[in-house]
Design a protein around this motif. Sequence first.
Motif, short mmCIF file in Angstrom:
data_model
loop_
_atom_site.label_atom_id
_atom_site.label_comp_id
_atom_site.label_asym_id
_atom_site.label_seq_id
_atom_site.Cartn_x
_atom_site.Cartn_y
_atom_site.Cartn_z
N GLY A 141 0.78 -1.13 -0.02
CA GLY A 141 -0.08 0.14 0.17
C GLY A 141 0.92 1.52 0.06
O GLY A 141 0.39 2.23 -0.47
N ALA A 142 2.01 1.15 0.49
CA ALA A 142 2.94 2.15 0.45
C ALA A 142 3.51 2.60 -0.76
O ALA A 142 3.69 1.53 -1.53
CB ALA A 142 4.21 2.12 1.45
N THR A 143 3.67 3.79 -1.19
CA THR A 143 4.31 4.11 -2.53
C THR A 143 5.71 3.42 -2.76
O THR A 143 5.82 2.66 -3.74
CB THR A 143 4.85 5.61 -2.62
N THR A 144 6.40 3.08 -1.90
CA THR A 144 7.66 2.44 -1.89
C THR A 144 7.49 1.48 -0.64
O THR A 144 7.95 1.83 0.51
CB THR A 144 9.02 3.06 -1.91
N PRO A 145 7.02 0.02 -0.90
CA PRO A 145 6.94 -0.82 0.46
C PRO A 145 8.12 -0.75 1.50
O PRO A 145 8.02 -0.94 2.70
CB PRO A 145 6.39 -1.95 0.08
N THR A 146 9.35 -0.96 0.92
CA THR A 146 10.44 -1.28 1.43
C THR A 146 11.10 -0.15 2.15
O THR A 146 12.21 -0.33 3.04
CB THR A 146 11.60 -2.07 0.76
N THR A 147 10.52 0.97 2.00
CA THR A 147 10.99 2.23 2.71
C THR A 147 9.59 2.92 3.39
O THR A 147 10.08 3.82 4.67
CB THR A 147 11.96 3.29 1.80
N ILE A 467 -6.06 5.13 3.65
CA ILE A 467 -6.29 4.01 2.56
C ILE A 467 -5.86 4.14 1.54
O ILE A 467 -5.84 5.17 0.87
CB ILE A 467 -7.70 3.39 2.98
N SER A 468 -5.22 2.91 0.82
CA SER A 468 -4.52 3.06 -0.37
C SER A 468 -5.87 3.05 -1.56
O SER A 468 -6.83 2.70 -1.23
CB SER A 468 -3.55 2.25 -0.72
N ALA A 469 -5.25 2.93 -3.02
CA ALA A 469 -6.01 2.96 -3.80
C ALA A 469 -6.87 1.61 -3.98
O ALA A 469 -8.12 1.52 -4.47
CB ALA A 469 -5.53 3.12 -5.01
N ASP A 470 -6.51 0.59 -3.17
CA ASP A 470 -7.05 -0.69 -3.36
C ASP A 470 -7.97 -1.03 -2.20
O ASP A 470 -8.80 -2.14 -2.23
CB ASP A 470 -6.16 -1.89 -3.19
N VAL A 472 -7.90 -1.38 0.82
CA VAL A 472 -7.55 -2.58 1.86
C VAL A 472 -6.29 -2.17 2.77
O VAL A 472 -6.31 -2.41 3.85
CB VAL A 472 -7.50 -3.99 1.10
N HIS A 473 -5.40 -1.56 1.97
CA HIS A 473 -3.91 -1.67 2.47
C HIS A 473 -3.57 -0.01 2.84
O HIS A 473 -4.26 0.65 2.27
CB HIS A 473 -2.83 -2.01 1.68
N PRO A 474 -2.95 0.07 3.84
CA PRO A 474 -2.71 1.56 4.09
C PRO A 474 -1.70 2.22 3.17
O PRO A 474 -0.89 1.63 2.51
CB PRO A 474 -1.66 1.35 5.55
N ASN A 475 -2.20 3.62 2.76
CA ASN A 475 -1.38 4.34 2.04
C ASN A 475 -0.12 4.92 2.92
O ASN A 475 0.14 4.33 4.09
CB ASN A 475 -2.09 5.75 1.47
N ASP A 476 0.70 5.62 2.19
CA ASP A 476 2.06 6.30 3.08
C ASP A 476 1.63 6.92 4.29
O ASP A 476 2.03 6.69 5.38
CB ASP A 476 2.74 7.52 1.97
N ALA A 477 0.51 7.80 4.53
CA ALA A 477 0.03 8.17 5.76
C ALA A 477 -0.59 7.29 6.66
O ALA A 477 -0.25 7.40 7.99
CB ALA A 477 -1.05 9.34 5.62
N GLY A 478 -1.03 6.37 5.95
CA GLY A 478 -1.67 5.19 7.08
C GLY A 478 -0.69 4.32 7.69
O GLY A 478 -0.74 4.04 8.76
N HIS A 479 0.62 4.07 6.83
CA HIS A 479 1.49 3.43 7.42
C HIS A 479 2.53 4.27 8.57
O HIS A 479 2.78 3.64 9.42
CB HIS A 479 2.69 3.21 6.31
N ILE A 480 2.43 5.52 8.14
CA ILE A 480 3.10 6.58 9.30
C ILE A 480 2.26 6.34 10.45
O ILE A 480 2.62 6.43 11.53
CB ILE A 480 3.10 7.94 8.81
N ALA A 481 0.75 6.46 10.28
CA ALA A 481 -0.19 6.47 11.68
C ALA A 481 0.03 5.07 12.34
O ALA A 481 0.15 5.21 13.50
CB ALA A 481 -1.42 6.40 10.98
N LEU A 482 0.23 4.19 11.78
CA LEU A 482 0.44 2.62 12.28
C LEU A 482 1.84 2.62 13.23
O LEU A 482 1.82 1.81 14.11
CB LEU A 482 0.41 1.54 11.33
N THR A 483 2.61 3.59 12.87
CA THR A 483 4.00 3.57 13.59
C THR A 483 3.71 4.04 15.05
O THR A 483 4.64 3.82 15.93
CB THR A 483 5.18 4.23 12.91
N ARG A 484 2.65 4.84 15.24
CA ARG A 484 2.83 5.69 16.34
C ARG A 484 2.64 4.83 17.66
O ARG A 484 3.39 5.28 18.76
CB ARG A 484 1.64 6.92 16.44
#
Length: 496
Positions: A141-147, A467-470, A472-484
């Motif tokens: 879901g992230a633009t670049t999953p591995t980063t 949420i990302s375009a699919d 189901v998966h987080p977008n970049d902002a969603g992945h950042i939120a999950l880190t908190r």
Amino acid sequence: MTAVTAGTSKTFTAQVDGAAFVVIAPGGAVGSVIDQNGNTQAIDPNGTRRTFGPLNELQSITVSMQIGNADVELNGWSGGIPITAETNSTGQTVLDDASAQATARTGVVSHYARALRRLQAKKLSLNRLMVYGDSYGQGVGATTPTTGGYAYLLNTKYGSNFSGGFVQGAVSSQTTGSYISPTLNDLKLTANDVLLGIVGLNQVRLYGPSPDVMKDTQLVTEAALAWMALPESNKIRSHDPNNIAANVPNPAVTYSGTWTHTWTPAHATKRFSYSNALNSTATMTVPAGNDTLYLVACKSVANTNQFTITVDGVVVSTQSAGGAAYNQALNNFDPFLFKVKIDPSASHTVVLTQSTAPGNLMWCEVMFFNSQTIDGPTVLVGNHVNLSATGWAVAATLGSYSSVKANDPASVSATFAQTWNPQWMYGSGGMQAHHRAIKQACENLANDGLNVVYLDTANEFDPVAHISADNVHPNDAGHIALTRPFSAFLGAAFGV
């Protein structure tokens, strides 16, 4: 119980929400108590036995005595263990040595605070930062999953604290039994490893919120987390741990009857040994010094047999090896956790026996530890996030949904009938039930002394903005939120 003597003051700090302190002073004593709200209350000169509380975690009372002594005990735990504070050389209020030792004991301090202090104590010798869980952990879901994935973001921020590096152990379609990928399963964990992940989304979308699912979710989650929370030295695997990929028996286990030692992704990504021969046994020795025994064994809908757990010739548990129909299509053999208390003063002979037929006795490992002294890996557990109605509809069609529906159409159709029941939405019964099951699994293990911490990642996630375009998966902002929630814990441990 702690004494506050004439001419002295002591501060007592609660280490868990709901704690209360009891102040006891004889007639003729003169003193005062500053309560948790900052109010000063005099010691009754006719004698005092007064409870102050409930307090929130880290709230304090201060007892000062001018004439006579007072005793203070912590109300709510067996033995009334006192928690006292002192001022160190830099002016900080810290627990005194005796209280620091007391709060390290199981059941005295909040699980979060205890695990945090333990991690702080070994932060200069940490080994690996490891991720488990599903495609969220892989960064999908992230633009670049591995980063841009949440686990990779956490590694970027905290990875320099780990000498052994970062281990990506998430699997693409984790369900309750598959939190432990083959990558993780074949590693030997140490007390200085930290594992983190978010669990349960695939379990929700595939199986629903029925009471049976909730019960199984808790048990299999406990099995996976227990394995992660204990070092290799506290495990007896069914397979040889020094030749794990060969699928050969552990020389520390004596097998009788016919056994097969195997592994397949369909079997919950766990290596296990099984026998369908009546009265076949697996025998091992658990060393002295341990008071808790865990067995991880597997269940299958195809089984109708029972197996027994015997300790020193006494049957301590008889279990069914039969599994639930709803779970058949994906993880046929989900691992479940069975617990037994044992006497720490001696070693013990543990025997697993295939006691009835037909069916298989399937086991993965026996684990053992002392609940008062264990300090294993740190396991951080995020709960699964909410999706929008659109997201849940998409999620139902992903991966193996069709095979689940084909395998058990009645129960699946009742849950999934393409019309999404409101109980699936966050804040409703189904979603809350899954969160409660996962939280209970974490708390059960933490109550046993393990470093398992439940984190509310769902509360950080917006199912529309994150949420990302699919869908189901987080977008970049969603992945950042999950880190908190993870960052709040790790940041406190590392001081960043």
